[in-house]
Write a protein that holds these residues in place. Structure first.
Motif, PDB file in Angstrom:
ATOM      1  N   UNK A 109      76.570 -13.461 -18.314  1.00 66.47           N
ATOM      2  CA  UNK A 109      75.166 -13.133 -18.563  1.00 66.47           C
ATOM      3  C   UNK A 109      74.063 -13.092 -17.555  1.00 66.47           C
ATOM      4  N   UNK A 110      73.220 -12.204 -16.666  1.00 62.34           N
ATOM      5  CA  UNK A 110      72.751 -12.700 -15.307  1.00 62.34           C
ATOM      6  C   UNK A 110      71.314 -12.771 -15.960  1.00 62.34           C
ATOM      7  N   UNK A 111      70.160 -12.515 -15.055  1.00 62.57           N
ATOM      8  CA  UNK A 111      68.549 -12.703 -15.056  1.00 62.57           C
ATOM      9  C   UNK A 111      68.291 -11.901 -15.343  1.00 62.57           C
ATOM     10  N   UNK A 112      68.671 -10.533 -15.252  1.00 61.81           N
ATOM     11  CA  UNK A 112      68.251  -9.473 -15.393  1.00 61.81           C
ATOM     12  C   UNK A 112      68.661  -8.614 -16.675  1.00 61.81           C
ATOM     13  N   UNK A 113      69.338  -9.418 -17.591  1.00 61.41           N
ATOM     14  CA  UNK A 113      70.167  -9.333 -18.365  1.00 61.41           C
ATOM     15  C   UNK A 113      71.385  -8.384 -18.534  1.00 61.41           C
ATOM     16  N   UNK A 114      71.713  -8.029 -17.931  1.00 58.40           N
ATOM     17  CA  UNK A 114      73.253  -7.517 -17.136  1.00 58.40           C
ATOM     18  C   UNK A 114      74.436  -8.397 -17.065  1.00 58.40           C
ATOM     19  N   UNK A 115      75.454  -7.577 -18.451  1.00 57.61           N
ATOM     20  CA  UNK A 115      76.542  -8.113 -18.834  1.00 57.61           C
ATOM     21  C   UNK A 115      77.415  -7.768 -17.921  1.00 57.61           C
ATOM     22  N   UNK A 116      78.493  -9.149 -17.265  1.00 57.60           N
ATOM     23  CA  UNK A 116      79.202  -8.514 -16.418  1.00 57.60           C
ATOM     24  C   UNK A 116      80.319  -9.037 -16.448  1.00 57.60           C
ATOM     25  N   UNK A 117      81.992  -8.720 -16.401  1.00 53.50           N
ATOM     26  CA  UNK A 117      82.434  -8.793 -16.620  1.00 53.50           C
ATOM     27  C   UNK A 117      82.572 -10.823 -15.596  1.00 53.50           C
ATOM     28  N   UNK A 118      83.042 -11.639 -16.547  1.00 55.34           N
ATOM     29  CA  UNK A 118      82.932 -12.985 -15.319  1.00 55.34           C
ATOM     30  C   UNK A 118      84.354 -13.154 -14.374  1.00 55.34           C
ATOM     31  N   UNK A 119      83.698 -12.878 -13.428  1.00 51.88           N
ATOM     32  CA  UNK A 119      84.579 -12.837 -12.099  1.00 51.88           C
ATOM     33  C   UNK A 119      84.308 -12.960 -10.693  1.00 51.88           C
ATOM     34  N   UNK A 120      83.068 -13.895 -10.665  1.00 53.83           N
ATOM     35  CA  UNK A 120      82.549 -14.303  -9.644  1.00 53.83           C
ATOM     36  C   UNK A 120      82.248 -13.384  -8.572  1.00 53.83           C
ATOM     37  N   UNK A 121      81.511 -12.296  -9.488  1.00 56.84           N
ATOM     38  CA  UNK A 121      80.790 -11.180  -8.948  1.00 56.84           C
ATOM     39  C   UNK A 121      81.536  -9.635  -8.263  1.00 56.84           C
ATOM     40  N   UNK A 122      82.774 -10.311  -9.196  1.00 55.19           N
ATOM     41  CA  UNK A 122      83.818  -8.801  -8.524  1.00 55.19           C
ATOM     42  C   UNK A 122      84.457  -7.911  -8.482  1.00 55.19           C
ATOM     43  N   UNK A 123      84.073  -7.418  -9.519  1.00 57.38           N
ATOM     44  CA  UNK A 123      84.051  -6.629 -10.472  1.00 57.38           C
ATOM     45  C   UNK A 123      82.220  -5.489  -9.614  1.00 57.38           C
TER      46      UNK A 123
END
Length: 517
Positions: free
Chosen positions: A19-33
């Motif tokens: 979960x980044x500072x803007x509130x986006x939820x991403x699969x935790x794969x070093x930004x690869x998705x």
């Protein structure tokens, strides 16, 4: 890509988020998705977790297209280190694949939290000024409340923090200081910190969370005071004083893992060997190196000057010589994204060539048998013998937990959540009965010493038995892998009973959308 990777499965979009500072939820794969599942400012956590985009990302894995993955940046894809669908033993992954499942009634297994960038330092590679949550405290509060919700009942790993300093963050400190273990019975917490604020006073203020905190990762990036001042802008003497205290926590097993982190760049790579000595002095379990990345703080020209890991840098060859030094070949060294720079013929027998995502998956998930077997290069005969030993270990653990003759109190949930594996055919009714007998208002009570000692003895015997069937090189690799996952978490068909036990305390939380796993 569909034809190339259709035989593989990636668990990350199904289990782990950042979960980044803007509130986006991403699969935790070093930004690869390449896309986000959604945003917590405008939606609830489970809405984002099961959003249309989240389902599409997961569907791309199940169909084998891996459409949203950046192929050239994912070593798990390029080196084909992902679990193979055929021969997979992880029962949860097998069930997801069989059901083609893309939505879930429980939240992710692991969360990395990066929504509060508050920090006490100004590291040149990260930011240009101090940031404190003031004008944006409303946004941070909204994200925080949603991130730390009921879905953590079934989570097993929380990383604080993917951005900023946890001990400078009011939100993170309050969460730890007011921590309720009974609300998050399975959760283990890893704290990533620069260490400057982790004084004895700070640690003791977090006593409510001590049982959950199992890992401290200290970001240092230097082995000398001058370099530390330039790269971190902090007081090196204060750091060393705090490291003495932190080393004491590890020595007393108050925490289970201590990691020293070092971001390699042009101004510090010559201190890598000295940093290894620093890590050993303070009892670090892992001494981790990774090359610097440009997070927008450098111009292209400026980054070329600091990026000594790039073969265009004039000092790159000197870095390669240091990487090949025997000091950096020890099993406590984790080269992270620098590992590909080291030629295979210069890798010592006891060094596992693991990249970031490979290690991350090991830390969060059960160790797939095909991964272990391939890393140790087991023969069919060795595989048969080791699986038999693990199955016998299961039988002994079942016997221990089914016995209540000792008269001692037992809290299976607390112990199993650390080892979190038993075979699926285990009849857990007696275990749940013990939960009911020894649990009051959700509190886990009692002395577990008898059962813990008994289980630990069986694990030790199994380990020694396995060792007899391995070469010296294979044993060194196994010992290194077991630093990431205990023997009981090697997946040979074991079922994570902790989910079933959790259902006793939180009925219905452990059910997937297509039924029980």
């Amino acid at each position: 890509m569909a034809q190339k990777y259709k035989a593989y499965f990636c668990p990350v979009p199904f289990e782990n988020v950042y979960i980044d500072y803007q509130g986006n939820m991403n699969p935790h794969c070093a930004g690869l998705v390449t896309v986000s599942m959604g945003n917590l400012i405008s939606h609830d956590f489970m809405e984002v977790w099961n959003s249309d985009i989240a389902q599409i990302i997961r569907a791309s894995i199940l169909t084998g297209s891996f459409t949203y993955c950046l192929e050239q940046k994912c070593q798990m894809l390029l080196q084909k280190k992902l679990p193979r669908i055929t021969g997979m033993n992880n029962p949860i992954h097998k069930d997801i694949i069989k059901r083609r499942q893309t939505t879930f009634k429980v939240g992710p297994t692991g969360l990395n939290i990066g929504y509060d960038p508050t920090c006490n330092l100004i590291c040149p590679s990260c930011r240009t000024k101090h940031y404190l949550s003031t004008d944006q405290v409303g946004r941070s509060e909204i994200i925080h409340q949603k991130a730390m919700g009921d879905h953590l009942h079934s989570a097993q790993r929380l990383v604080l923090s993917g951005m900023g300093e946890p001990f400078a963050s009011r939100l993170h400190k309050e969460f730890l200081q007011n921590y309720h273990r009974t609300l998050f019975p399975l959760l283990k917490i890893q704290i990533v910190t620069n260490g400057l604020l982790l004084t004895p006073e700070m640690w003791f203020s977090l006593s409510a969370a001590h049982a959950a905190i199992d890992t401290l990762a200290i970001s240092i990036d230097a082995a000398t005071e001058t370099t530390y001042q330039f790269n971190r802008g902090g007081d090196f003497k204060t750091l060393l004083k705090n490291l003495e205290f932190i080393a004491g926590l590890r020595k007393k097993n108050v925490i289970n893992k201590l990691i020293f982190d070092f971001v390699v760049q042009a101004n510090n790579y010559k201190e890598m060997k000295s940093f290894v000595a620093l890590g050993k002095k303070y009892g670090s379990d892992w001494i981790a190196f990774k090359h610097i990345e440009n997070w927008g703080m450098y111009t292209e020209k400026e980054f070329e000057e600091v990026a000594v890991h790039k073969n265009t840098h004039p000092e790159h060859r000197n870095l390669l010589k240091i990487l090949a030094d025997p000091v950096l070949q020890h099993s406590t060294i984790w080269l992270r994204n620098l590992a590909p720079l080291l030629p295979e013929d210069e890798v010592a027998d006891n060094l596992l060539h693991l990249d970031d995502m490979e290690v991350y998956n090991l830390m969060l998930n059960s160790m797939e048998w095909d991964f272990l077997s391939s890393k140790l290069i087991l023969t069919p005969q060795q595989s048969t013998k080791i699986v038999s030993i693990l199955n016998n270990l299961k039988d002994e653990i079942t016997r221990i937990f089914a016995s209540s003759d000792s008269g001692e109190k037992l809290s299976p949930l607390a112990y199993i959540s650390e080892h979190s594996v038993l075979l699926p055919e285990l009849n857990e009714s007696s275990l749940l009965e013990l939960c009911r007998d020894n649990t009051q208002d959700g509190e886990m009570l009692g002395n577990q010493s008898f059962h813990q000692v008994a289980v630990d003895e069986e694990v030790s015997k199994a380990y020694q038995n396995i060792r007899k069937h391995l070469s010296v090189t294979q044993h060194e690799k196994l010992a290194h892998l077991l630093r990431f996952k205990p023997l009981l978490q090697i997946n040979t068909g074991y079922f994570p009973l902790c989910e079933k036990l959790n259902s006793f305390f939180h009925p219905g939380d452990n059910k997937r959308s297509s039924g029980n796993i």
